[in-house]
Design an enzyme around this catalytic site. Sequence first.
Site, PDB file in Angstrom:
ATOM      1  N   TYR A 177       0.847  -1.186   0.000  1.00 44.78           N
ATOM      2  CA  TYR A 177       0.000   0.000   0.000  1.00 44.78           C
ATOM      3  C   TYR A 177       0.888   1.243   0.000  1.00 44.78           C
ATOM      4  CZ  TYR A 177      -2.902   3.803   1.621  1.00 44.78           C
ATOM      5  OH  TYR A 177      -3.530   5.015   1.724  1.00 44.78           O
ATOM      6  N   GLU A 189      -3.846   7.320  -3.691  1.00 44.72           N
ATOM      7  CA  GLU A 189      -3.266   6.083  -3.181  1.00 44.72           C
ATOM      8  C   GLU A 189      -3.280   4.977  -4.220  1.00 44.72           C
ATOM      9  OE1 GLU A 189      -5.725   5.236   0.303  1.00 44.72           O
ATOM     10  OE2 GLU A 189      -6.878   3.812  -0.870  1.00 44.72           O
TER      11      GLU A 189
END
Lengths: 382, 382, 289, 289
Positions: free
Chosen positions: A101, A189
């Site tokens: 991530y 993101e």
Amino acid sequence: MKLHEYQAKEIFADAGIPVPESRLATSVDEAVDAAEEVGYPVAIKAQVHVGGRGKAGGIKIASDGDEARQYADEILGMDLKGYTVEQVLVEAGVDFTNELYVGVTMDRGEGKPVAMVSTQGGVDIEAVAEETPEAIAREHVDPAFGLHPYQARKVVFEAGIPREVAMDVASILTTLYDLYEERDASDIEINPVMITSDDEVVAADAVMNIDDDALFRQPELAELEDETYEDDLERKAGEYGFDYVRLDGNVGIIGNGAGLVMTTLDLVDYYGGAPANFLDIGGGAKAERVTNALDMVFSDSNVDAVVFNIFGGITRGDEVAKGINEALEAFEEIPKPVVVRLAGTNAEEGREILNDELVTVEETLEDAVQRAVEYADEVSNE
Amino acid sequence: MKLHEYQAKEIFADAGIPVPESRLATSVDEAVDAAEEVGYPVAIKAQVHVGGRGKAGGIKIASDGDEARQYADEILGMDLKGYTVEQVLVEAGVDFTNELYVGVTMDRGEGKPVAMVSTQGGVDIEAVAEETPEAIAREHVDPAFGLHPYQARKVVFEAGIPREVAMDVASILTTLYDLYEERDASDIEINPVMITSDDEVVAADAVMNIDDDALFRQPELAELEDETYEDDLERKAGEYGFDYVRLDGNVGIIGNGAGLVMTTLDLVDYYGGAPANFLDIGGGAKAERVTNALDMVFSDSNVDAVVFNIFGGITRGDEVAKGINEALEAFEEIPKPVVVRLAGTNAEEGREILNDELVTVEETLEDAVQRAVEYADEVSNE
Amino acid sequence: MSILVDENTRVVVQGITGGEGKFHTEQMMEYGTNVVAGAVPGRGGQEVEGVPVYDTVDEAVEEEDANASVVFVPPAFAADALFEALDTDLDLVVAITEGIPTQDMAKVKKRLSEVDTRLIGPNCPGIITPGEAKLGILPGNIFADGNVGLVSRSGTLTYQVVDNLTGRGVGQTTAIGIGGDPIIGTSFIDALELFEGDEETEAVVMCGEIGGEDEEEAAAYIAEYMDTPVAGFIAGRTAPPGKRMGHAGAIVSGSGTGTAESKIDALNDAGVPVGDTPEEVADHIEDFL
Amino acid sequence: MSILVDENTRVVVQGITGGEGKFHTEQMMEYGTNVVAGAVPGRGGQEVEGVPVYDTVDEAVEEEDANASVVFVPPAFAADALFEALDTDLDLVVAITEGIPTQDMAKVKKRLSEVDTRLIGPNCPGIITPGEAKLGILPGNIFADGNVGLVSRSGTLTYQVVDNLTGRGVGQTTAIGIGGDPIIGTSFIDALELFEGDEETEAVVMCGEIGGEDEEEAAAYIAEYMDTPVAGFIAGRTAPPGKRMGHAGAIVSGSGTGTAESKIDALNDAGVPVGDTPEEVADHIEDFL
């Protein structure tokens, strides 16, 4: 404002972040053609503004043409948490060994952007943040300088990203921050960044939300806005430019200022009613805005009564009263009972203008809310 | 690294700063054609890297074709402070009522960029700075934020720029700062900004110097470098990559480190000699660099003797000695007497390597310089 | 006494020539605020409501000895106006402007940490010391001079609570709207600290709302440092998680903090009674006095 | 005693795996410097000269308790390396790198003003406390332990002056090369202040050169604040105006300040004798002792 995955990926790719090959498709045939072009296996991914697409069945992996056709057919047109899927991204499958991530957002407590990296990619990162916050490495950014390259490396090494790809991930993070700043993102993101068996990194998903207040200087992004709404009411709110949230109850609520409107909702609940919506007409609202607001609330078939709560600062009570009269006089019969409470600037003038035959006027907030709750109970029991 | 006026103006124009129409010309015919195209009157401006071109006759205003031909012929090929003019900018004349100065440079004392604005444009700004410093308004810039728009306005109003053009000049200054930062300029200025009778602003000249240390990340600018030198010696220094300055004397000087080389010059002067040059071979120099340095100094026909002063830190005395031997052994006869002083790292080893038949070795700086001055006197008196 | 503004506050209005700037300058002056200058680039030399306008805040401070600014500059230029104000030796800057990009405010916040000037807002109604001065857009007539301090994230909610106080004869020392944006200059804690240090303030109302953790942090501050009693109100108890309720700050992440419940619990734990209605808040305050 | 570095200094070398970094790490360790770590992104886990290498300076500080850094990182990456070093709680950072873009250094200087770490350089030979530690590239063998402090803008000129001192038996407390770039971390004044506060330093040599006004400012500082006697040297008396002499700083603007003459006058006015030759500087120092 949210970008779709495919829009964000295009921006990422232009900035040099590796993304899988993909095509956008709006029909099953297009999707199958796209799948043939990028080569199997492919991921077929619903392009809608809802979180948790995968779990909700909005992402499927097809290993041949039959499956591609089947899944595209299933996903296109499906209802995903209230939104209809009108387009899918058909994307080359990535053979990955690991999912990471990487993201940047604003830490409002610190008043600084924060870069985040975790080895726990590919899952709900909010859940990771809640359950194992230490699994996410964070680095705050001085917005005057931007993210220094050393900071990107530091947070990547802190997160425990494998050495083989650490510098590549740091480079992706640096690019993400630059985009975050240049494009006025509120969040940006990649979840997951996939690591392939030969230590390549690929952005397998892409989230990019833009600060609505900055859209004036991001004209290309403003054009990308996909104004899909859960229903006609939210669409109307968008057109009228209201802050509007639909809720489950039957007491329609109109007010000025977010805090006061929320308080009105809370009081409806407190006095035993159920709010049907949050609707803030904002500061300095004139008659037309008032008319629009009433139109909206009356359009909601769940609404049994309306409370109109204005505390005038910039907003003038007489203007509001005029708007209410105009709106209600247009009806042969008032659709639902309306309780009005005016306070502050020109409240008295406003109360004098209001037509008692059209609305119930109350002096205090508490009285107005109680009266509206009573009306709603009466109407719903009819 | 200096850009030519025409190069800087192209960059300014691309960034939105208004510049007069112009054409570059390398021959008289081209210049006359260019003048016809932009329309008379035209300014014919020598494009060379020297200051005070106007006073030196490098800028002329032509009001018709005959004048254009005459002036282009005069300027092209002329010698301007040692540089030959090979190209001229033919530029539309501006009908101005006022001339301003706008610039950005680094204030090394503060360690911050400084934006400067003055109503005293069109003249030697260094003289203005010296004689009436209050005529230049200055605003320091926090390099992390860059020049805020309010700062540009503030310095423009402080300088007393006429209200009619103040906001336009502020906007030019903001653009200049952005260029200063994006292009790694060391100095960037417009002198003058001309104000026309209908309150338009135009950049009538353009100075843009680039930080040599930043050229690695400004590849497009590095390509613009026009390596014109005053003479073959400076060209050679450029090729060898030496910090070299030619002076008037007859004692050639080679050393390592700017401070030590300057000190060696000073000592030559102190002991009654006259330095022929400043030549710093830098830190860690190997044999080849030493050979090149000797080649350079011997190429200067003014040089009657050479002092070679090395204090080794990174630089190793034995390497230097080897280089000196190699260079001198290549000659049948040593062109000019060479005095060598080696100290610091491996100095002893170096002194052992040196061939006493080729060079005079001294232990101290003072002795070496005095000996070189003596040699130079002897040679020049021969 | 009072905090931050009083009859000696000398105000420069940034954006005084705009519609809102002009209107509220008039309103502020009518209330008795000492508006000494306006600042609008390119408009130097003009006058608005008899107030001289300067091209830069710097000049306004130099020429008119202004010590506070109110900013009505549109969002696209507001951050620049704030940087300009923070570059002078003003004591206080009040930013009314709504809709300033968040990243702009992050940069302003960084600059704020380098200077001594206090910023209130943005996206706030301003600050008022009843009977002395108001800087912002609060309706002056609902306030009354007294001994209760008030700090709030919301504009109209502030008016509501003030109305409940004034209605029963409870006046205010100073009322501050700190603004509803994610990044603001003055926090609850900053305001509480000032009220705690003000001798005349005998009780404080703190109006919070869902989103962020400012109220939780304020509760911790109150428990540790405050002797002055505080009563609270939290708007947004019925807000569903994940929905943005008007204020950029008012969004519930669903992660346990930031909810009305967590804020009310934190305040109660700090000994702060939280009213279910604005009227109840006024009750609590009356009990304190 | 000494200033800034001594036997307790624990050094991390940034860029330890590069040619220069490796060579000078060896040299520093040979001199007795306590090099405890290297920092090179992507090289964590390796060893250089028996010294463990970490990916980040942060880790090097955490794991090896380093309190000073020496930077040998190439110019394109040097500013980033400096920002990294300044983000830890190191006491001292010594930047050897030559050729860092000036605007990068302006940003570093801004950051420097926000932290407590001291930066020496860039484009400097480093710092040495003879017999205890050297951080940088100075040739250790020419120095001797003693009571004279030395601060210089130039590398090899420093060696020259030290050689003249050591040659006649005059040792040094600490010698600092502050670097020849337009923007540097430690100024003459900073170094002079430290020497003034050092009990063991009985006299100070200050080697300046043409360009800038640092020497003039240092002269003013000496006149006002220093009891310790100072002798000076200024390189570049014969430099023609407008020419750049190697050091980016060493350019004479022709505007009166920045010339050798103005610097020598300022120093003389401050009671600082300025030697015509390095040998004369040593004479002055001997007179002081």
